[in-house]
Scaffold this motif. Structure first.
Motif: not given
Length: 445
Positions: A252-254, A260-261, A292-297, A306-311
């Motif tokens: 996945p590429n986001l 923003e999440e 995949l959930k991620f929030t970049p700052v 980077l707050k990243v939460s893969p599952e």
């Protein structure tokens, strides 16, 4: 010097005669057209501000003394101290009990001190501060999203939980997140079973074993049948061995704006019943697959927090649950969550998500299966081993909206619809194979 009488709202409530006198004085002044001039002043909380009155005061009335406190220097100047956040008004009367001025007092946060601290901590940034609804509103344009976050954090020290930010980033930076999720699963299964059946014409029947323990069909079968006089003996050997390797790759590429999440799901949703009482059932859906959930700052200096939460989850029918007559599968889940800081193009890996399952089962005839060598004819054995390993690679890249569009290939570019002859006679779904056009995604090593 003329003596000034101060009347507070609490005193007015305790003295019934004073309240009608003040009310009648104000109403009478309004009815005869003697509307007093008014103005609005802002006083910081826990600070005093000096004001000069429009005329000589003989009496001062504070509507809510719990919000503002009045201290008079002379009959023409007073100090107003902000005691609590809120609004109130001050009525100024002269010696003849004529209303000469109305002052609306707004007790707000210490805006000037906050402005000084923001200018010292964030030099060169244009941040406007306005008091609003017992809180603070930040507005203006800042250089980066991290500056906006720090400005809000500083304002929270002055107004905890009452800061609204309307700051805009001068060049909003987007982050493209490249994720590689690799899952390798290795399994091995051995199942061995013996069936023995002895039948005699006199009615004596003997049976041993049911073959394989599992539900899988046997891969090899060896049968032996013989007769000893009126006795028929049948022996069947069934064996099964399975080995397999499953490799799953998700890419996945986001892209998301800083702060923003973004969420990605490649999989599906399976329905499951939910009892609602009195025999009623509703159907709800639960997602599964690669999430995949991620929030970049974007931080100063090009760092990306980077707050990243893969599952990764998949359906498991072996541990299903029967609910209201419906078979509901369970989920096998691999999940991780972390917060890190990376530079543009750096890669971090989440590894070590390793799981190993081992199980064996033996079924036999009591005592007969314990006999050495010959006991194998009276038992069935099953051995199973499964290993699963998950590896997650994440690479953030700074990009803009135009660059993000350039990274999106068109899988149907370079292909055309087949003609009827190619479709029917040649079985062609495409005249030319589908080849993604445009820039390729960077490879994660």
């Amino acid at each position: 010097m003329r003596r000034i009488a101060f009347v507070c709202a609490a005193a007015l409530a305790c003295a019934p005669a004073a309240q009608p006198a003040w009310a009648q004085s104000f109403v009478a002044s309004s009815l005869v057209g003697e509307l007093a001039p008014s103005r609005v002043i802002t006083v910081p909380k826990d600070k005093s501000v000096a004001f000069r009155l429009m005329g000589a005061a003989g009496e001062i009335v504070v509507a809510q003394p719990d919000i503002a406190e009045i201290v008079a220097n002379t009959d023409r100047s007073v100090y107003v101290r902000g005691k609590a956040l809120g609004t109130t008004n001050i009525l100024i009367y002269d010696a003849s009990h004529r209303l000469i001025e109305v002052i609306d007092v707004r007790v707000a946060q210490d805006i000037e001190s906050l402005r000084t601290d923001l200018a010292a901590a964030l030099p060169g940034e244009t941040i406007r501060i306005l008091p609003m609804a017992n809180g603070v509103l930040l507005s203006g344009e800042v250089s980066t999203s991290s500056v906006a976050g720090r400005a809000k954090a500083i304002a929270e020290r002055y107004a905890p939980g009452a800061v609204a930010s309307d700051l805009t980033v001068r060049a909003a930076q987007q982050v493209m997140l490249e994720v590689r999720i690799i899952e390798a699963s290795r399994s091995a299964l051995k199942d061995f079973g013996v069936n023995t059946s002895v039948t005699n014409n006199s009615g004596i029947v003997f049976g041993s074993g049911t073959g394989l323990i599992g539900l899988n069909a046997s891969q090899g079968t060896l049968a032996l049948t013989t007769n000893v006089g009126p006795t028929s003996i049948e022996m069947v050997l069934r064996a099964l061995e399975e080995k397999g390797v499953i490799r799953t790759l998700a890419r996945p590429n986001l892209a998301a704006i800083s702060g923003e999440e973004a969420t990605f799901l490649a999989g599906g949703e399976f329905p499951y019943p939910v009892p609602t009482g009195q025999g009623d059932i509703t159907i709800e859906f639960k997602p599964f697959g690669v999430t995949l959930k991620f929030t970049p700052v974007v931080q100063d200096g090009g760092l990306i927090r980077l707050k990243v939460s893969p599952e990764v989850s998949q359906l498991d029918t072996r541990q299903s649950l029967r609910l209201s007559g419906v078979e509901v599968p369970s989920l096998l889940v691999r999940r991780a969550s972390t917060t890190i800081e990376l530079k543009d193009g750096e890669t971090f890996a989440i590894a070590g998500l390793f799981q190993q399952d081992y199980a064996n089962t033996v079924r036999q005839i009591p005592w007969a299966g314990d006999v050495p060598i010959l006991g194998a004819l009276f038992r069935s054995s099953r051995w199973k081993k499964q290993e699963t390993e998950l590896l997650i690679l994440v690479t953030p890249r700074l990009t803009t909206a135009a660059q993000s569009r350039g990274l999106s290939p068109d899988p149907f570019r370079g292909s055309t619809e087949p003609s009827a002859i190619d479709l029917i006679l040649n079985g062609m779904a495409m005249d030319r194979p589908m080849t993604p056009a445009g820039p390729s995604y960077p490879t994660v090593n």
